[in-house]
Design a protein around this motif. Structure first.
Motif: not given
Length: 336
Positions: A46-54, A86-93, A140-147, A284-285
């Motif tokens: 689960k490299l979510s942190d690395v992908i977002v920070e990259a 996995m990366t696609q689920l980091l973007d709520r769009f 509406p519920v407002c949610k950030t784009r980055v999940a 994600i995971f």
């Protein structure tokens, strides 16, 4: 699993949530060359942190490049789950577009997703509020784009078009569905899934009103032990039926195909008026809290994946000999 090497590549936080700290000394370390740490038959990551920070950090970008280079150079190593999937689920769009496809593919199972709007910039707010009725975005519920990350859990429940001026794009506006303050978290591990009930936001009257925007942290609200005014139901609220096991199985099968993933979670609710199973998020995971069979199910899935890979290899080569594996202890998770 004898002779197979499984590497785990997880953040410190994820490792703690899965109770894997005891194996920290045997982990994959992304800051070190990966070849001497292998070979690996499977890498659970689960490299979510690395992908977002990259996106803004050169060191994280280099760690990601090194990892991708290793995976490319070792095509026989199975990655759970593939980075692009996995990366696609980091973007709520992106993930909400996937969710919206469920309307057609699972309509016969009475599964749907709430209407939503993508707000890319502040200029969208100049036109979108006038169109919300066409999307049934009454509340509406407002949610950030980055999940991903702590901020992704910070949400707001908006009761009037005028309050939309206070949101911060890019974000998603998803129609709130009254669901009896019950959230069903579906945890997927390969072809198995587990459903755990959690507290959630209580019901609110339909339609716009002058109520002030409610800000909340979804993670805090839906903790197993959560007790909040936001989750307190009217005593006259009748109990809703649990999700249909057949519908959940159909949902998981469809999402596995659409996502190309084996380790993910789905947040679903039951509409109090229609009793329709409504998908509101994909994760994600996840942490798999409340799933006592997590590790046995994970190992079973890994075994199944390796068996299928070995079978496919034999059919391709026609050779009776199986792929070589190495012995030794399995690699354990690491912090990044």
């Amino acid at each position: 699993m004898s002779g197979r090497r499984v590497g785990f590549c997880l953040s410190d936080k994820k490792r703690r949530r899965l109770n894997l700290d005891a194996f920290a000394d045997f982990c994959i370390d992304l800051t070190q060359p990966l070849v001497p740490q292998g070979p690996f038959d499977v890498i659970v990551q689960k490299l979510s942190d690395v992908i977002v920070e990259a996106e803004h950090d050169s060191q994280s970008q280099q760690l990601l490049v090194n990892f991708q280079s290793y995976v490319s150079a070792h095509p026989s190593t199975v990655l759970l789950d593939p980075l692009p999937a996995m990366t696609q689920l980091l973007d709520r769009f992106a993930s909400y577009r996937i969710m919206s496809k469920l309307h057609n593919s699972l309509l016969k199972c009475c599964i749907c997703t709430p209407p939503y709007l993508e707000i890319h910039s502040a200029s969208d707010l100049m036109t979108e509020p006038t169109n919300t009725s066409s999307f049934s975005l009454l509340t509406p519920v407002c949610k950030t784009r980055v999940a991903h990350g702590s901020l992704s859990h910070e949400m707001s429940l908006i009761f009037s078009a005028g309050s939309l001026a206070g949101i911060h794009p890019p974000c998603v506006l998803q129609s709130f569905v009254n669901h009896g303050a019950v959230l069903h978290k579906v945890f997927v591990i390969g072809d198995r899934h587990f459903c755990v009930e959690r507290p959630s936001i209580k019901n609110f009257p339909s339609g716009p009103c002058e109520r002030k925007t409610i800000f909340f942290n979804s993670h805090q609200v839906s903790k197993p032990e959560s007790s909040s005014d936001l989750t307190a139901l009217d005593e006259q609220m009748p109990c809703l039926p649990p999700p249909s096991s057949e519908a959940l199985a159909a949902l998981v099968r469809e999402l596995r195909v659409q996502l190309g993933m084996a380790l993910f979670g789905v947040d679903v609710i039951i509409n109090i008026h229609t009793h329709t199973l409504t998908v509101i998020d994909i994760n994600i995971f996840p942490g798999y809290e409340g799933v006592p069979q997590f590790f046995s199910s994970l190992l079973s899935h890994i075994q199944s994946v390796l068996d299928k890979q070995a079978s496919a290899g034999l059919q391709a080569t026609g050779s009776p000999e199986s792929r070589q594996t190495t012995g030794g202890p399995s690699a354990a998770p690491t912090g990044l």
